[in-house]
Design a protein around this motif. Structure first.
Motif, PDB file in Angstrom:
ATOM      1  N   ASP A   1       2.902  40.856 -24.056  1.00  0.00           N
ATOM      2  CA  ASP A   1       4.082  40.014 -24.225  1.00  0.00           C
ATOM      3  C   ASP A   1       3.810  38.784 -25.089  1.00  0.00           C
ATOM      4  OD1 ASP A   1       2.494  39.185 -21.891  1.00  0.00           O
ATOM      5  OD2 ASP A   1       3.971  37.569 -21.749  1.00  0.00           O
ATOM      6  N   ARG A   2       2.533  38.450 -25.330  1.00  0.00           N
ATOM      7  CA  ARG A   2       2.203  37.277 -26.153  1.00  0.00           C
ATOM      8  C   ARG A   2       1.845  37.643 -27.587  1.00  0.00           C
ATOM      9  NH1 ARG A   2       4.760  33.806 -25.485  1.00  0.00           N
ATOM     10  NH2 ARG A   2       3.397  32.508 -26.774  1.00  0.00           N
TER      11      ARG A   2
ATOM     12  N   LYS B   1       1.059  46.320 -32.167  1.00  0.00           N
ATOM     13  CA  LYS B   1       1.983  46.897 -31.182  1.00  0.00           C
ATOM     14  C   LYS B   1       1.920  48.417 -31.140  1.00  0.00           C
ATOM     15  CE  LYS B   1       4.109  44.775 -28.932  1.00  0.00           C
ATOM     16  NZ  LYS B   1       3.681  44.108 -27.669  1.00  0.00           N
TER      17      LYS B   1
ATOM     18  N   ASP C   1       1.449  49.932 -27.735  1.00  0.00           N
ATOM     19  CA  ASP C   1       2.675  49.962 -26.931  1.00  0.00           C
ATOM     20  C   ASP C   1       3.561  51.136 -27.339  1.00  0.00           C
ATOM     21  OD1 ASP C   1       1.826  47.716 -25.628  1.00  0.00           O
ATOM     22  OD2 ASP C   1       2.999  46.320 -26.841  1.00  0.00           O
TER      23      ASP C   1
END
Length: 314
Positions: free
Chosen positions: A58-59, A195, A198
Motif C-alpha cells: 500500500d506504500r 506492482k 500484485d
C-alpha cells in the motif's frame, strides 16, 4: 485599454508566434534528445525500484508518486532554469558541474558495493529494525530524489546539447518536454515493475489455468527481477558516473582516459562481428564502471575517514 497592457499583449503575441514557428524544431529536438538520453533513462529506471523494495504494497505507489513529483521539481524548477542560464551566460561551467554529479553517483555505487562486501553500513537499511517507518520512508524518498537530481542533470545536459543551436524559446520548450516525457516514462515503468507481484497475485486467484499459471510465474519471478534491478542500478551508478567523468575529462583537454575506454569499445566491437555494437557498448560501459568504482571507492573511503575523525573530535 491602457497602452502598457497593449504593449505587454504585443510582446506575448510575438513570443507565442515565435514558439509556434519553432514547433517543428522543438519536436525534432525532443526526439533527438530523448534518443541520446536513452542510456541514462534506463539507468534511472534500474536505480529507482531499489528505493521502494521492501515496503508494504500500500506504500509503494505513494512513494513512487512522491519521487515522481521530486523528479519533476528537479527538472522543471531547478535544472531547466540553471541549464538555460548556464547555456546563455556560462556554458564552460556545465562540464565541471556534471563531473561533480558523476563523482557523486560513483560514490553512491561504490559505497553500495563496499557494504555488500561486508563493509560498514551507513544509515538505516531494510535489513535493520526500523524504529520510525515514516521517517525511514521520507529518508528513502529524499535519497531517491537526490539520485534523480544527478541523473536528471545528465538527461537535461544531453537534451541541451541537442538543441543548443535553437532559439531560447525552442530550447526552453524542448527541455521542458523532454523532462516531463522522460519522468512519466521512467516512473510509469517503475510503478508497473513494483506492482507486478500484485498483478501476479490477482491473476493467481482468477479462474482459468492460463491466468493462474501467469500469476504464479509473476509471483516467482518478481523477487529475482527486483534483485537483478537492484544490482543493475548499482552498476548503473558506476558506469554513468564514470562515463560522465571520462567525457568531462575529454572536454577539459585530458582525452587519454576516454581514449582508452574507446579503444576497448572498438576492440570488442570488431571482435564480436554482428554483435559488434552491443559488445562495443558493453566494453565502454565496463571501462566507465571501473573508472567509477575506483574514483567512487576513493571518495567513499575519504568521506568515511573524515566522518570518523569528525565524530571523534566531538
Amino acid at each position: 485599454m491602457p497602452s502598457g497592457l497593449v504593449a505587454l499583449l504585443d510582446d506575448v503575441s510575438v513570443i507565442a508566434k515565435a514558439a509556434a514557428a519553432s514547433l517543428d524544431d522543438v519536436g525534432a529536438g525532443v526526439a533527438k534528445a530523448g534518443t541520446k538520453a536513452a542510456g541514462v533513462v534506463i539507468d534511472d529506471a534500474a536505480v529507482t525500484p531499489g528505493y521502494v523494495t521492501g515496503f508494504t504494497p500500500d506504500r509503494e505507489l505513494p512513494i513512487i508518486w512522491q519521487i515522481t513529483k521530486g523528479s519533476l521539481r528537479n527538472k522543471l524548477l531547478i535544472l531547466l532554469p540553471i541549464a538555460l542560464l548556464l547555456s546563455a551566460f556560462l556554458p564552460q561551467a556545465i562540464t565541471p558541474i556534471l563531473m561533480i554529479g558523476g563523482l557523486y553517483l560513483a560514490f553512491e555505487g561504490a559505497e553500495k558495493i563496499i557494504e555488500k562486501l561486508g563493509g560498514e553500513k551507513h544509515g538505516e537499511t531494510l535489513e535493520d529494525p526500523v524504529q520510525d517507518i515514516a521517517a525511514f520512508e521520507n529518508a528513502r524518498i529524499s535519497g531517491a530524489v537526490r539520485t534523480d537530481m544527478i541523473l536528471s542533470a545528465e538527461i537535461m545536459a544531453i537534451a541541451l546539447s541537442q538543441v543548443e543551436d535553437a532559439s531560447f524559446v525552442a530550447r526552453a520548450v524542448a527541455l521542458a518536454l523532454v523532462g516531463v516525457l522522460i519522468t512519466v516514462a521512467v516512473y510509469g515503468a517503475v510503478a508497473l515493475i513494483v506492482k507486478m507481484d500484485d498483478v501476479g497475485l490477482h491473476l493467481a486467484k482468477k479462474p482459468g489455468s492460463v491466468a493462474q499459471a501467469t500469476g504464479r510465474f509473476l509471483l516467482k519471478a518478481m523477487p529475482a527481477v527486483l534483485s537483478l534491478l537492484g544490482t543493475v542500478g548499482t552498476v548503473a551508478m558506476l558506469w554513468v558516473g564514470g562515463g560522465i567523468i571520462l567525457h568531462g575529462l575529454e572536454e577539459l583537454g585530458l582525452p587519454q582516459p576516454a581514449h582508452v575506454a574507446h579503444e576497448i569499445e572498438h576492440a570488442l566491437g570488431h571482435a564480436a562481428g554482428p554483435l559488434g555494437p552491443v559488445a562495443g557498448w558493453l566494453g565502454y560501459a565496463l571501462a566507465s564502471a571501473v573508472v567509477g568504482l575506483v574514483l567512487g571507492a576513493l571518495v567513499a573511503v575519504l568521506v568515511h575517514l573524515v566522518s570518523k575523525a569528525f565524530g571523534k573530535a566531538h
